[in-house]
Write a protein that holds these residues in place. Structure first.
Motif, PDB file in Angstrom:
ATOM      1  N   GLU A  16       0.756  -1.150  -0.043  1.00  0.00           N
ATOM      2  CA  GLU A  16      -0.229   0.154  -0.016  1.00  0.00           C
ATOM      3  C   GLU A  16       0.669   1.282  -0.145  1.00  0.00           C
ATOM      4  O   GLU A  16       0.364   2.405   0.092  1.00  0.00           O
ATOM      5  CB  GLU A  16      -0.928  -0.238   1.190  1.00  0.00           C
ATOM      6  CG  GLU A  16      -2.171  -1.209   1.083  1.00  0.00           C
ATOM      7  CD  GLU A  16      -2.841  -0.897   2.148  1.00  0.00           C
ATOM      8  OE1 GLU A  16      -3.133  -0.065   3.015  1.00  0.00           O
ATOM      9  OE2 GLU A  16      -3.901  -2.103   2.356  1.00  0.00           O
ATOM     10  N   ALA A  17       2.090   1.036  -0.097  1.00  0.00           N
ATOM     11  CA  ALA A  17       2.802   2.248  -0.378  1.00  0.00           C
ATOM     12  C   ALA A  17       3.162   2.757  -1.426  1.00  0.00           C
ATOM     13  O   ALA A  17       2.901   1.795  -2.362  1.00  0.00           O
ATOM     14  CB  ALA A  17       4.305   2.262   0.431  1.00  0.00           C
ATOM     15  N   GLU A  58      -0.702   4.976 -19.100  1.00  0.00           N
ATOM     16  CA  GLU A  58      -0.990   4.111 -18.037  1.00  0.00           C
ATOM     17  C   GLU A  58      -1.111   2.746 -18.210  1.00  0.00           C
ATOM     18  O   GLU A  58      -1.572   2.457 -19.352  1.00  0.00           O
ATOM     19  CB  GLU A  58      -2.446   4.829 -17.303  1.00  0.00           C
ATOM     20  CG  GLU A  58      -2.376   6.094 -16.880  1.00  0.00           C
ATOM     21  CD  GLU A  58      -3.728   6.686 -16.513  1.00  0.00           C
ATOM     22  OE1 GLU A  58      -3.777   7.724 -15.831  1.00  0.00           O
ATOM     23  OE2 GLU A  58      -4.909   6.008 -16.739  1.00  0.00           O
ATOM     24  N   SER A  59      -1.361   1.615 -17.337  1.00  0.00           N
ATOM     25  CA  SER A  59      -1.238   0.290 -17.522  1.00  0.00           C
ATOM     26  C   SER A  59      -2.620   0.202 -16.814  1.00  0.00           C
ATOM     27  O   SER A  59      -3.310   0.910 -16.162  1.00  0.00           O
ATOM     28  CB  SER A  59      -0.312  -0.357 -16.779  1.00  0.00           C
ATOM     29  OG  SER A  59      -0.354  -0.430 -15.463  1.00  0.00           O
ATOM     30  N   ILE A  60      -3.187  -1.034 -17.277  1.00  0.00           N
ATOM     31  CA  ILE A  60      -4.439  -1.616 -16.683  1.00  0.00           C
ATOM     32  C   ILE A  60      -4.276  -1.714 -15.062  1.00  0.00           C
ATOM     33  O   ILE A  60      -5.381  -1.898 -14.493  1.00  0.00           O
ATOM     34  CB  ILE A  60      -5.004  -2.711 -17.473  1.00  0.00           C
ATOM     35  CG1 ILE A  60      -4.101  -3.863 -17.459  1.00  0.00           C
ATOM     36  CG2 ILE A  60      -5.366  -2.238 -19.011  1.00  0.00           C
ATOM     37  CD1 ILE A  60      -4.751  -5.155 -18.039  1.00  0.00           C
ATOM     38  N   ASN A  61      -3.424  -1.906 -14.535  1.00  0.00           N
ATOM     39  CA  ASN A  61      -3.176  -2.550 -13.222  1.00  0.00           C
ATOM     40  C   ASN A  61      -2.469  -1.278 -12.278  1.00  0.00           C
ATOM     41  O   ASN A  61      -1.957  -1.357 -11.345  1.00  0.00           O
ATOM     42  CB  ASN A  61      -2.246  -3.593 -13.177  1.00  0.00           C
ATOM     43  CG  ASN A  61      -1.019  -3.585 -13.556  1.00  0.00           C
ATOM     44  OD1 ASN A  61      -0.736  -2.655 -14.219  1.00  0.00           O
ATOM     45  ND2 ASN A  61      -0.058  -4.510 -13.321  1.00  0.00           N
ATOM     46  N   GLY A  62      -2.689  -0.029 -12.844  1.00  0.00           N
ATOM     47  CA  GLY A  62      -2.515   1.191 -11.971  1.00  0.00           C
ATOM     48  C   GLY A  62      -1.418   1.961 -11.945  1.00  0.00           C
ATOM     49  O   GLY A  62      -0.880   2.897 -11.395  1.00  0.00           O
ATOM     50  N   LYS A  78       3.592   3.994  -8.987  1.00  0.00           N
ATOM     51  CA  LYS A  78       2.291   3.467  -8.690  1.00  0.00           C
ATOM     52  C   LYS A  78       2.096   3.790  -7.150  1.00  0.00           C
ATOM     53  O   LYS A  78       2.861   4.004  -6.570  1.00  0.00           O
ATOM     54  CB  LYS A  78       2.157   1.906  -8.590  1.00  0.00           C
ATOM     55  CG  LYS A  78       0.925   1.315  -8.373  1.00  0.00           C
ATOM     56  CD  LYS A  78       0.859  -0.338  -8.597  1.00  0.00           C
ATOM     57  CE  LYS A  78      -0.652  -0.553  -8.557  1.00  0.00           C
ATOM     58  NZ  LYS A  78      -0.599  -2.321  -8.615  1.00  0.00           N
ATOM     59  N   PRO A  79       0.711   4.476  -7.168  1.00  0.00           N
ATOM     60  CA  PRO A  79       0.418   5.137  -5.861  1.00  0.00           C
ATOM     61  C   PRO A  79       0.367   4.281  -4.598  1.00  0.00           C
ATOM     62  O   PRO A  79       0.491   4.584  -3.475  1.00  0.00           O
ATOM     63  CB  PRO A  79      -0.785   5.991  -6.036  1.00  0.00           C
ATOM     64  CG  PRO A  79      -1.470   5.289  -7.191  1.00  0.00           C
ATOM     65  CD  PRO A  79      -0.433   4.646  -8.006  1.00  0.00           C
ATOM     66  N   SER A  80      -0.048   2.767  -5.050  1.00  0.00           N
ATOM     67  CA  SER A  80      -0.336   1.980  -3.822  1.00  0.00           C
ATOM     68  C   SER A  80      -0.163   0.553  -4.255  1.00  0.00           C
ATOM     69  O   SER A  80      -0.784   0.201  -5.188  1.00  0.00           O
ATOM     70  CB  SER A  80      -1.699   2.141  -3.345  1.00  0.00           C
ATOM     71  OG  SER A  80      -1.827   1.190  -2.227  1.00  0.00           O
TER      72      SER A  80
END
Lengths: 113, 113
Positions: A16-17, A58-62, A78-80
């Motif tokens: 989650e970081a 962007e990618s589909i997984n964030g 990636k934000p998380s």
């Protein structure tokens, strides 16, 4: 000649970081840029690519990456992150005129609970 | 579609032995590639092909040979195995043009003792 430098060989983060994997390239001509991901004991898969137009892709997984021409960079963010994002990530460059895909050395992302 | 398939998955060779790594793709791609992956070194291009009957050297071709008699198959031959050829070998394919992604096989892990 083109080259790619991935500035970190290993990036450990907690789940989650946010994370940033850094990629710088060198080229005397215009470029196409790619990020590939390699999960354990598998081949590489395309994560995202920059060809032209919007500098943010962007990618589909964030994941997202931003093409910065002045900095000659294409950092992946990636934000998380999730445990399942644990993998090795490769930045790669080629030119629109054709030519070979040049890979960076890879960054091992390790997401810990 | 099976995509890109490689055989064998693992192999141990003695110094001086020969072997062929098999690669087949069922996507009707014109371009095919052989890479080797060594820890911390990223992927290095060994040979590539832009169509049946056409092959060319990549960055690290010494000690290897290839052929491309059909669109589907692109075998890699090691004639006299050396410890320096211990590596993971990946085959990849792509449609024509540099903006297309490369599709990778699962790899062959080769050890030369």
């Amino acid at each position: 000649a083109q080259s790619v430098t991935q500035l970190d060989s290993q990036v450990p983060v907690f789940e989650e970081a946010p994370v940033e994997l850094r990629c710088n390239y060198s080229s005397s001509v215009s470029v196409y840029l790619f990020w590939y991901v390699q999960y354990p004991n598998q081949g590489l898969q395309l994560l995202l690519k920059y060809l032209s137009g919007s500098t943010l892709v962007e990618s589909i997984n964030g994941f997202e990456a931003e093409f910065n021409k002045s900095q000659t960079s294409f950092h992946l963010r990636k934000p998380s992150v999730h445990i399942s994002d644990t993998a090795e990530y490769f930045c790669a460059v080629t030119s629109p005129q054709g030519g070979k895909l040049i890979f960076g050395q890879g960054t091992e992302l390790s997401v810990k609970p | 579609n099976a995509g890109v398939t490689q055989t064998p998955k693992f192999r141990i060779l003695k110094i001086g032995q020969s072997m062929t790594l098999q690669c087949t793709q069922d996507m009707n791609h014109n371009y095919m590639y052989w890479y080797r992956q060594d820890p911390g070194m990223g992927l290095k291009l060994i040979y590539y092909s832009v169509g049946a009957g056409i092959t060319d050297k990549g960055e690290v071709p010494n000690g290897y040979n290839v052929s491309r008699s059909t669109t589907e198959d692109f075998p890699l031959r090691l004639e006299l195995a050396a410890p320096s050829q211990t590596s993971v070998y990946f085959c990849a394919s792509s449609p024509s043009s540099s903006y297309n992604e490369q599709f990778f096989g699962p790899g062959t892990r080769l050890t030369v003792l």
